[in-house]
Design a protein around this motif. Structure first.
Motif, short mmCIF file in Angstrom:
data_model
loop_
_atom_site.label_atom_id
_atom_site.label_comp_id
_atom_site.label_asym_id
_atom_site.label_seq_id
_atom_site.Cartn_x
_atom_site.Cartn_y
_atom_site.Cartn_z
N VAL A 138 27.16 74.58 24.60
CA VAL A 138 27.58 73.39 24.77
C VAL A 138 29.25 73.45 25.04
O VAL A 138 29.64 74.01 24.56
N ALA A 139 29.67 72.57 26.20
CA ALA A 139 30.90 73.02 26.77
C ALA A 139 32.05 72.31 25.88
O ALA A 139 31.56 71.46 25.64
N PRO A 140 33.04 72.86 26.07
CA PRO A 140 34.22 71.97 25.63
C PRO A 140 34.10 70.72 25.95
O PRO A 140 34.30 70.66 26.94
N ASP A 141 34.61 70.03 25.47
CA ASP A 141 34.25 68.01 25.61
C ASP A 141 36.31 66.94 25.33
O ASP A 141 35.92 66.26 25.37
N TYR A 142 36.84 68.60 25.06
CA TYR A 142 38.03 68.15 24.50
C TYR A 142 38.68 67.41 26.04
O TYR A 142 38.35 68.48 26.78
N ASP A 143 38.82 66.32 25.65
CA ASP A 143 40.00 65.76 26.93
C ASP A 143 41.34 66.06 27.47
O ASP A 143 42.02 66.30 26.15
N ASP A 144 41.65 66.59 28.59
CA ASP A 144 42.87 67.55 29.47
C ASP A 144 44.02 66.10 29.51
O ASP A 144 45.58 67.01 29.25
N ALA A 625 33.46 68.93 36.79
CA ALA A 625 31.91 68.49 36.50
C ALA A 625 31.92 67.40 35.55
O ALA A 625 32.83 68.03 34.23
N SER A 626 31.30 66.22 35.65
CA SER A 626 31.30 65.25 34.93
C SER A 626 30.06 64.68 34.31
O SER A 626 29.19 64.42 35.16
N PRO A 627 29.64 65.42 33.13
CA PRO A 627 30.33 65.82 32.14
C PRO A 627 30.25 66.94 32.34
O PRO A 627 29.41 68.25 33.44
N ARG A 628 30.90 67.92 31.69
CA ARG A 628 31.05 69.48 31.88
C ARG A 628 29.85 70.29 31.53
O ARG A 628 29.29 70.42 30.90
N LYS A 629 30.06 71.25 32.96
CA LYS A 629 28.51 72.44 32.49
C LYS A 629 29.02 73.64 32.76
O LYS A 629 30.02 74.35 33.54
N THR A 630 27.90 74.90 32.83
CA THR A 630 28.65 76.00 33.14
C THR A 630 28.29 75.90 34.72
O THR A 630 26.85 75.28 35.69
N THR A 631 28.88 77.52 35.48
CA THR A 631 28.80 77.39 37.05
C THR A 631 29.32 79.24 36.78
O THR A 631 28.62 80.01 35.82
N ILE A 632 29.78 79.39 38.13
CA ILE A 632 29.28 81.10 38.39
C ILE A 632 31.28 80.89 39.20
O ILE A 632 30.97 79.91 39.85
#
Length: 651
Positions: A138-144, A625-632
């Protein structure tokens, strides 16, 4: 360029932010309410969840609601932390957790107009495979854009909001501790002490701990006016202080040191506050570096040890005159701010410091006292008999120019490469801020860049490890520098700094003062140069990367100085991304490198080769990304480091 930038921040008090008491201070934690909650019991656990149960006793007819508070970092969580309401059996399943990770959990009851808490337990999730961890990540979901929680009463929710010039180390208790310059959006921190602290177990979720210094140490004013008296100047009764850029290090088990900067922002001649209307044809007063120590950073109680060094001059006692506000021929040669501290393998202690004026100085420190090894001489005409204020180790620009656009050195030693690395901030922080790195076999130099140029030459150093950037679908970040470099004790290194929003994001004219703390992984090239990853650290499980995952579209950002963007103050803009494609046929389609360049993958070392260029990759969060996700993601240098390449897989 701190004085200008912090002056701008001070303008934002017009927001109407006022100091107030955190809501936590008004919550009654009572065990005398006639109701009690038992300590939670873990009835079931997986790699990503905990099922916990409690019970209520006493005046249970007055129970309004009940549930559980939990936290990775906070040892006694409350309803201000993570909270879940319980079912009718006083049970709940907490999901979305990290595997093989301990969490603090306690039950709560609201009844008789107050909150009642149970004892806290530590519950650890089950260990699972990397495949399962990545699948359930689960990626961090806090708002920048944290403006909705920027005020002081919301500090429990800040996480990495309101971070500036951070310094991080890992302590004996397993926590990472972060300390910083006094700066916040709308000056929310004002009136609440200095050199604020937060801590984390995973470098993603951070607990705010508060100030380490409540009041300015008396020695600062005393020492300032001692020097003024010797110079034949009147004392300054109410100095204007700035609190900047601490560095904190673990010296040994049971001893931690913080070197901090306090700037006196008054004119030398008259002692008047530094405003344009008060200008008296003098420079502003000297800065001081002081020392605090603690045996337990978790206590957040530090003992002040006094002055270590102050700003010093080669213009004799009274050479502080200035022809006008556009005269940058500084009185001080070594400016006593932005300390960094390194301990050699042989047990020598060194402090390197300096900012904007004539460069950085390295001075040896007494390991026992934390003060300079050699007693300081008077802080004027410092080169007559050899400077006790340190040796020049880096500068930027012509030696005739004493306003050199570099600051914030951070020096670490990497035993895996055998080098000392100095990371340097270039330019002003509103946009241009970028980070260069040089290295040496000795803490006091000579430091050289990737091209082999000496850091004392005044030439710009390469490579750049961070710079203002923008991936597609985002506003991107500017002001990414004045970093802290640290490791986890297991050979993994990290880069932390603030990132700032560009100007006028979302119609907010003050958006450039939204400062979010960034933490990024560092990879090391085969030649021993650090590469800072292009996306922030998210504790993504590092499952082995397969070649098939690399095929597709990537975004490429190149830190490539041009006439239109040399990352100088006058023309600095964000480096934007371009799409490139790694084809199944082993060829690259790209504007940067052409369409017939071959690519290959070294899976053992996680390195993509694109022609002669190498990109060091790892799994990370796609923060855009929205929602945030994993990538390389990955990074590398072209040739001699003149160009830095950042890449992110997008499809």
């Amino acid at each position: 360029m701190k004085k200008i930038s912090y002056f701008l921040i001070s303008l934002f008090t017009a927001f109407g932010f006022t100091a107030c008491t955190d809501g936590l201070d008004n919550i009654e934690y009572s065990s005398d309410s006639g109701i009690t909650a038992s300590a939670p019991v873990v009835s079931e656990k997986t790699g990503f969840s905990l099922t916990v149960t409690s019970s209520a006793s006493g005046d249970v007819n007055n129970v309004v609601k009940k549930g559980f508070c939990y936290s990775l970092n906070v040892q006694n969580p409350t309803i201000k932390d993570n909270v879940l309401d319980a079912d009718e059996n006083f049970s709940v399943t907490i999901s979305g957790l990290k595997s093989n990770t301990p969490y603090y959990v306690r039950a709560y009851i609201y009844g008789n107009s107050r909150y009642i808490y149970s004892e806290t337990i530590t519950a650890t999730t089950a260990d699972v495979s990397l495949e399962e961890q990545l699948e359930n990540y689960v990626a961090p979901d806090y708002d920048d854009n944290y403006t909705s929680i920027a005020t002081w009463d919301m500090r429990r929710q800040w996480n990495l909001a309101n971070v500036h010039d951070p310094s991080v180390f890992k302590a004996e208790d397993g926590y990472y501790y972060m300390y910083q310059t006094d700066a916040s959006y709308g000056n929310a921190h004002e009136g609440h002490g200095h050199f604020h602290c937060r801590r984390s177990k995973d470098l993603v979720e951070w607990e705010y701990l508060g100030a380490t210094m409540l009041d300015t140490p008396e020695w600062v004013k005393t020492k300032l006016n001692e020097y003024r008296s010797e110079m034949g100047l009147e004392p300054i009764e109410t100095p204007a202080y700035g609190y900047w850029a601490p560095v904190v290090r673990k010296v040994r088990d049971g001893l931690y040191r913080m070197y901090y900067s306090i700037v006196v922002d008054n004119y030398i001649k008259t002692g008047a506050a530094n405003t344009e209307s008060n200008f008296d044809n003098s420079w502003t007063e000297r800065a001081f570096i002081g020392l605090m120590e603690t045996s337990d950073p978790a206590s957040n109680v530090w003992e002040d040890k006094g002055m270590v060094v102050c700003s010093s001059s080669d213009k004799e006692m009274n050479g502080w005159g200035r022809t006008g506000l556009s005269d940058w021929n500084a009185y001080f040669y070594f400016n006593a701010i932005d300390p960094t501290y390194v301990i050699t393998e042989s047990g020598e202690h060194w402090m390197i410091y300096g900012s904007w004026h004539s460069g950085f100085a390295a001075v040896q420190i007494n390991p026992e006292t934390g003060k300079t090894q050699t007693e300081l001489s008077k802080p004027w005409d410092i080169f007559n008999n050899g400077s006790t204020y340190g040796k020049l180790v880096a500068k930027r620009g012509d030696s005739r120019n004493r306003w050199q656009g570099s600051e914030g050195p951070d020096v670490i030693y990497n035993p895996q490469t055998g080098y000392y690395y100095m990371f340097i901030a270039y330019g002003q922080l509103a946009v241009a801020y970028n980070t260069r790195v040089v290295r040496s076999k000795n803490p006091d130099g000579p430091y050289v860049d990737m091209k082999g140029k000496q850091a004392t030459s005044g030439e710009d150093m390469y490579p750049a490890v961070t710079a203002p950037y923008k991936f597609s679908g985002s506003y991107g970040w500017v002001g990414i520098s004045h970093c802290g470099i640290f490791d986890d004790g297991n050979g993994n290194w990290f880069y932390t700094s603030q990132g700032r929003f560009p100007a006028n994001v979302g119609g907010n004219e003050y958006s450039n003062s939204i400062m979010m703390g960034h933490v990024r992984s560092i990879r090391w090239t085969e030649d021993g140069w650090p590469i800072v990853m292009p996306e922030r650290y998210g504790a993504v499980p590092q499952l082995a990367i397969s070649p098939s995952e690399l095929v597709g579209n990537w975004e490429l950002i190149q830190f490539k100085p041009t006439r239109d963007n040399s990352t100088n103050d006058s023309n600095a803009t964000q480096y934007a991304s371009k799409v490139i494609t790694l084809g199944e046929d082993g060829k690259v389609t790209s504007e940067a490198w052409g369409n017939d360049v071959a690519w290959s993958f070294d899976a053992e070392n996680n390195v993509i080769s694109i022609g002669t260029n190498k990109i060091y990759i790892q799994r990370e969060v796609d923060w855009e990304a929205s929602p945030r996700k994993t990538t390389i993601v990955g990074g590398g240098y072209e040739g001699d480091g003149s160009i830095t390449n950042w890449m992110k897989k997008v499809q």
